[in-house]
Scaffold this active site. Sequence first.
Site, PDB file in Angstrom:
ATOM      1  N   THR A  86      56.018  57.381  55.424  1.00  0.00           N
ATOM      2  CA  THR A  86      55.815  57.189  53.995  1.00  0.00           C
ATOM      3  C   THR A  86      55.828  58.543  53.319  1.00  0.00           C
ATOM      4  OG1 THR A  86      54.051  56.770  52.352  1.00  0.00           O
ATOM      5  CG2 THR A  86      53.367  56.975  54.632  1.00  0.00           C
TER       6      THR A  86
ATOM      7  N   CYS B 132      61.114  58.330  48.478  1.00  0.00           N
ATOM      8  CA  CYS B 132      60.277  57.192  48.834  1.00  0.00           C
ATOM      9  C   CYS B 132      61.048  56.456  49.910  1.00  0.00           C
ATOM     10  CB  CYS B 132      60.026  56.280  47.636  1.00  0.00           C
ATOM     11  SG  CYS B 132      59.123  54.791  48.093  1.00  0.00           S
TER      12      CYS B 132
END
Length: 234
Positions: free
Chosen positions: A86, A199
Amino acid sequence: MGSVRTIGMLGGMSWESSAHYYRLANELVAERLGGLHSVRCLLLSVDFAEIEALQAGGRWDEAGALLVRAAKQIETAGADLLVLCTNTMHKVADQIEAAIEIPLLHLADTTATAVTAAGLQVVGLLGTAFTMEQDFYRDRLSGHRLTVLVPEREDRALVHSVIYDELCRGIVSETSRAAYRRVIDRLVAAGAQGVVLGCTEIELLISQEDSPVPVFPTTRLHVEAAVDKALATP
């Protein structure tokens, strides 16, 4: 192949991108080693609803403590290195790194290395609002002598909402792809020589064909670096 290292993956943020990590890692190992080879890895997937609530509440220390516990479980299980699957939660990467003995492969560093190798100095950054607006990720890129541009406020809100409301739920919309393309065009008009897909879910929506300048898919770059490290001769 006894010397191959085991990659620890701390995922679930969201599981959609963690599945992408797992698939890419296996594909890369198969490409490099051939035959029936697949990645040696340990994947611990957390409940993203818990993490998202802590993010929204600004309770980053608690989120960090939760991920530290998970990272220690991965280390204890036998991983030789750790990837945090992440971008946003790299806000607590230092907290995790301080709590474990195995190396943490920082996602922003692997991305910056790729941008620098491409000879670029100015990049646009797409990601969650946390990643675009806070300094933890931008500063890490800037530390590699890169200039980082982020979209204007309305564009940041759009990019963020598509991530949480669509991509994290497995929804890939052509309307959103077109909207992202317009955001990228505005970043390029502002001077971006490349665009960091900052992202892990964005790669589910955007590829090189959606941008007039080079894109840097952080998930793929992160996995490539982890596989390099796992397969390197000791």
